[in-house]
Design an enzyme around this catalytic site. Structure first.
Site, PDB file in Angstrom:
ATOM      1  N   LYS A  14       0.828  -1.215   0.000  1.00  0.00           N
ATOM      2  CA  LYS A  14       0.000   0.000   0.000  1.00  0.00           C
ATOM      3  C   LYS A  14       0.855   1.256   0.000  1.00  0.00           C
ATOM      4  CE  LYS A  14      -2.127  -1.088   3.874  1.00  0.00           C
ATOM      5  NZ  LYS A  14      -1.703  -2.446   4.196  1.00  0.00           N
ATOM      6  N   ARG A 156       9.942  -3.125  11.982  1.00  0.00           N
ATOM      7  CA  ARG A 156       8.845  -2.469  12.700  1.00  0.00           C
ATOM      8  C   ARG A 156       8.503  -3.308  13.923  1.00  0.00           C
ATOM      9  NH1 ARG A 156       4.024  -0.861   8.572  1.00  0.00           N
ATOM     10  NH2 ARG A 156       2.826  -1.698  10.321  1.00  0.00           N
TER      11      ARG A 156
HETATM   12  P1  AMP Z   1      -0.026   0.107   9.264  1.00  0.00           P
HETATM   13  O1  AMP Z   1       1.272   0.789   9.128  1.00  0.00           O
HETATM   14  O2  AMP Z   1      -1.054   0.617   8.331  1.00  0.00           O
HETATM   15  O3  AMP Z   1       0.110  -1.403   9.222  1.00  0.00           O
HETATM   16  O4  AMP Z   1      -0.575   0.453  10.733  1.00  0.00           O
HETATM   17  C1  AMP Z   1       0.165   0.097  11.885  1.00  0.00           C
HETATM   18  C2  AMP Z   1      -0.743   0.014  13.087  1.00  0.00           C
HETATM   19  O5  AMP Z   1      -1.323   1.307  13.346  1.00  0.00           O
HETATM   20  C3  AMP Z   1      -1.929  -0.916  12.963  1.00  0.00           C
HETATM   21  O6  AMP Z   1      -1.607  -2.277  13.214  1.00  0.00           O
HETATM   22  C4  AMP Z   1      -2.848  -0.345  14.041  1.00  0.00           C
HETATM   23  O7  AMP Z   1      -2.402  -0.671  15.342  1.00  0.00           O
HETATM   24  C5  AMP Z   1      -2.637   1.159  13.845  1.00  0.00           C
HETATM   25  N1  AMP Z   1      -3.560   1.678  12.809  1.00  0.00           N
HETATM   26  C6  AMP Z   1      -3.230   2.225  11.605  1.00  0.00           C
HETATM   27  N2  AMP Z   1      -4.320   2.602  10.925  1.00  0.00           N
HETATM   28  C7  AMP Z   1      -5.384   2.266  11.709  1.00  0.00           C
HETATM   29  C8  AMP Z   1      -6.796   2.386  11.567  1.00  0.00           C
HETATM   30  N3  AMP Z   1      -7.366   2.945  10.479  1.00  0.00           N
HETATM   31  N4  AMP Z   1      -7.585   1.931  12.574  1.00  0.00           N
HETATM   32  C9  AMP Z   1      -7.056   1.401  13.687  1.00  0.00           C
HETATM   33  N5  AMP Z   1      -5.731   1.238  13.880  1.00  0.00           N
HETATM   34  C10 AMP Z   1      -4.899   1.680  12.919  1.00  0.00           C
END
Ligand code: AMP
Length: 218
Positions: A14, A156
């Protein structure tokens, strides 16, 4: 003005695809995960609140996510549009978002769960500037060092086997229904996320009727 949402399981690309689109189309890229990671790194109050939830692979509560996204969008710095990565991830978030914004398309990067582990465990992030790398497809020139700023490359906190199981479960339980909500509005393009990043980008553009991607040296 173009308004896009990009969705897909962890590791589906993404952020890479959103960055390629945003750069060429002058879109503002809004990455909710990056906003939270910034808060954790800066040890803000929000960072303290979300750190454990994120590391465990769980979703942050809807109210907080919605207020962060709303605040970001209310800056209205997106003259040519925006692409949101990592939002909405629950039914509530989707309904909240659609109350205020019309979107042109949802880009759904389709990757089988069986490919996720390999991709996610190879991911590294610069601890200083946040640039991301992948030890399979996008290796740094010097092992363990960021090409841009020389910072340390680290995994991460949530790219672990344990957190990944939770993240995938959260995704299928809470985020799959979001795709259904969007599908009812007939604005979803489904893209096979398995090929290399340029092929995926070309396919996104073909399906959205955008000009072809031309690689740039920068
Ligand atoms: P990502 O980098 O998109 O994988 O997001 C990392 C973490 O941030 C996720 O595993 C959630 O803990 C939190 N997070 C990011 N976006 C959201 C969202 N829209 N709703 C809830 N938690 C989020």
């Amino acid at each position: 003005m173009r308004k896009y949402v990009i969705m897909g399981v962890p590791g589906s690309g993404k952020s890479t695809q959103a960055a390629m689109l945003a750069r060429d189309l002058d879109l503002v890229r809004i990455t909710v995960g990056d906003i939270f990671r910034w808060h954790v790194q800066q040890r803000t109050k929000i960072g303290a609140h979300v750190r454990r939830t994120m590391a465990a692979g769980k979703l942050v509560d809807d109210d907080l996510v919605e207020s962060i996204v709303q605040e970001r969008l209310q800056l209205h710095d997106w003259n040519y549009g925006f692409i949101i990565d990592g939002f909405p991830r629950s039914r509530d978030q989707a309904e909240f978002f659609l109350e205020s914004y019309d979107i042109d398309a949802v880009i759904y990067l389709d990757l089988p769960d069986s490919d996720v582990r390999r991709r996610v465990l190879a991911r590294r992030l610069c601890a200083r500037c946040g640039m991301d790398y992948n030890l399979i497809a996008d290796r740094p020139t010097v092992e363990g060092r960021c090409d841009v700023c020389g910072g340390d490359l680290v995994p991460r906190a949530d790219d672990t086997e344990e957190a990944l199981v939770v993240r995938l479960r959260e995704y299928h339980d809470k985020t799959d229904p979001v795709l259904e909500i969007f599908r009812r509005k007939e604005c979803v393009v489904v893209i096979d996320a398995r090929p290399d990043e340029v092929t995926v980008q070309q396919e996104i553009r073909r399906q959205l009727g955008l000009p072809e991607y031309v690689a740039k040296d920068d």
